[in-house]
Scaffold this motif. Structure first.
Motif, PDB file in Angstrom:
ATOM      1  N   GLN A 152       0.826  -1.076  -0.078  1.00  0.00           N
ATOM      2  CA  GLN A 152       0.258   0.182   0.062  1.00  0.00           C
ATOM      3  C   GLN A 152       0.819   1.121  -0.015  1.00  0.00           C
ATOM      4  O   GLN A 152       1.640   1.495   0.894  1.00  0.00           O
ATOM      5  N   ALA A 153       0.613   2.011  -1.194  1.00  0.00           N
ATOM      6  CA  ALA A 153       1.638   3.210  -1.143  1.00  0.00           C
ATOM      7  C   ALA A 153       0.841   4.293  -0.448  1.00  0.00           C
ATOM      8  O   ALA A 153      -0.316   4.125  -0.354  1.00  0.00           O
ATOM      9  N   PRO A 154       1.558   5.356  -0.161  1.00  0.00           N
ATOM     10  CA  PRO A 154       0.887   6.426   0.595  1.00  0.00           C
ATOM     11  C   PRO A 154      -0.424   7.071  -0.193  1.00  0.00           C
ATOM     12  O   PRO A 154       0.045   7.371  -1.548  1.00  0.00           O
ATOM     13  N   GLY A 155      -1.429   6.980   0.440  1.00  0.00           N
ATOM     14  CA  GLY A 155      -2.818   7.531  -0.104  1.00  0.00           C
ATOM     15  C   GLY A 155      -3.573   6.884  -1.286  1.00  0.00           C
ATOM     16  O   GLY A 155      -4.496   7.275  -1.892  1.00  0.00           O
ATOM     17  N   LYS A 156      -2.853   5.439  -1.425  1.00  0.00           N
ATOM     18  CA  LYS A 156      -3.745   4.634  -2.190  1.00  0.00           C
ATOM     19  C   LYS A 156      -4.038   3.444  -1.602  1.00  0.00           C
ATOM     20  O   LYS A 156      -3.739   3.149  -0.407  1.00  0.00           O
ATOM     21  N   GLY A 157      -4.901   2.433  -2.118  1.00  0.00           N
ATOM     22  CA  GLY A 157      -5.595   1.000  -1.696  1.00  0.00           C
ATOM     23  C   GLY A 157      -4.252   0.048  -1.737  1.00  0.00           C
ATOM     24  O   GLY A 157      -3.171   0.276  -2.504  1.00  0.00           O
ATOM     25  N   LEU A 158      -4.757  -1.060  -1.206  1.00  0.00           N
ATOM     26  CA  LEU A 158      -4.059  -2.196  -1.213  1.00  0.00           C
ATOM     27  C   LEU A 158      -4.074  -2.647  -2.698  1.00  0.00           C
ATOM     28  O   LEU A 158      -4.796  -2.385  -3.582  1.00  0.00           O
ATOM     29  N   GLU A 159      -2.580  -2.898  -3.003  1.00  0.00           N
ATOM     30  CA  GLU A 159      -2.169  -3.432  -4.410  1.00  0.00           C
ATOM     31  C   GLU A 159      -1.740  -5.000  -4.285  1.00  0.00           C
ATOM     32  O   GLU A 159      -0.997  -5.401  -3.547  1.00  0.00           O
ATOM     33  N   TRP A 160      -2.061  -5.723  -5.001  1.00  0.00           N
ATOM     34  CA  TRP A 160      -1.695  -7.331  -4.956  1.00  0.00           C
ATOM     35  C   TRP A 160      -0.384  -7.100  -5.709  1.00  0.00           C
ATOM     36  O   TRP A 160      -0.165  -6.751  -6.639  1.00  0.00           O
ATOM     37  N   VAL A 161       0.635  -8.043  -5.109  1.00  0.00           N
ATOM     38  CA  VAL A 161       2.042  -7.766  -5.443  1.00  0.00           C
ATOM     39  C   VAL A 161       2.218  -9.400  -6.079  1.00  0.00           C
ATOM     40  O   VAL A 161       2.772  -9.550  -7.110  1.00  0.00           O
ATOM     41  N   SER A 162       2.097 -10.574  -5.139  1.00  0.00           N
ATOM     42  CA  SER A 162       2.464 -11.769  -5.504  1.00  0.00           C
ATOM     43  C   SER A 162       1.806 -12.674  -4.649  1.00  0.00           C
ATOM     44  O   SER A 162       1.481 -12.491  -3.552  1.00  0.00           O
ATOM     45  N   THR A 163       1.805 -14.263  -5.213  1.00  0.00           N
ATOM     46  CA  THR A 163       1.128 -15.137  -4.391  1.00  0.00           C
ATOM     47  C   THR A 163       1.803 -16.429  -4.675  1.00  0.00           C
ATOM     48  O   THR A 163       2.331 -16.506  -5.882  1.00  0.00           O
ATOM     49  N   ILE A 164       1.913 -17.359  -3.825  1.00  0.00           N
ATOM     50  CA  ILE A 164       2.809 -18.444  -3.872  1.00  0.00           C
ATOM     51  C   ILE A 164       1.786 -19.433  -3.320  1.00  0.00           C
ATOM     52  O   ILE A 164       1.166 -19.375  -2.470  1.00  0.00           O
ATOM     53  N   ASN A 165       2.008 -20.850  -3.877  1.00  0.00           N
ATOM     54  CA  ASN A 165       0.909 -21.755  -3.436  1.00  0.00           C
ATOM     55  C   ASN A 165       1.440 -22.671  -2.236  1.00  0.00           C
ATOM     56  O   ASN A 165       2.711 -22.232  -1.915  1.00  0.00           O
ATOM     57  N   TRP A 166       0.934 -23.462  -1.658  1.00  0.00           N
ATOM     58  CA  TRP A 166       1.234 -23.969  -0.352  1.00  0.00           C
ATOM     59  C   TRP A 166       2.693 -24.728  -0.390  1.00  0.00           C
ATOM     60  O   TRP A 166       3.456 -24.611   0.580  1.00  0.00           O
TER      61      TRP A 166
END
Length: 125
Positions: free
Chosen positions: A39-53
């Motif tokens: 989350q950058a200042p003044g912005k909403g949550l941004e998806w970056v990365s996902t890893i499986n189990w």
């Protein structure tokens, strides 16, 4: 109770590197996919990365693909995010989250209790 503790953030120069860690407890870490969001200042949550189990599959936002690498060590209940070739626009609070999310619209629904307190990454010369 899910507990996620991020660390490793700090100040880096453009083009520099950082390695973030996320220590997990309170749930069966090895049974869950995990996600990094920011989350950058003044912005909403941004998806970056996902890893499986198991750590065999990783997914990245276009904005970080080729620069960031997600990994995990299930024996240590720890998730990692390697940040390379950092840019000013990577400046944000970075959070790890339990479960899989694959878009900004999805992470907007992320329950606060399923993510950590965050670690600040600042990219500046």
């Amino acid at each position: 109770e899910v507990q996620l503790v991020e660390s490793g953030g700090g100040l880096a120069q453009p083009g520099g590197t950082l390695r973030l860690s996320c220590a997990a407890s309170g749930f069966s870490f090895s049974h869950y996919p995990m996600t990094w969001v920011r989350q950058a200042p003044g912005k909403g949550l941004e998806w970056v990365s996902t890893i499986n189990w198991g750590g065999s599959r990783t997914y990245y936002a276009d904005s970080v693909k080729g620069r960031f690498t997600t990994s995990r060590d299930n024996a240590k209940n720890t998730l990692y995010l390697q940040l390379n070739s950092l840019k000013a626009e990577d400046t944000a609070m970075y959070y790890c989250a339990k479960d899989a999310y694959y878009s900004d619209s999805a992470v907007a629904l992320l329950p606060p209790e399923d993510r950590g307190q965050g670690t600040q990454v600042t990219v500046s010369s």
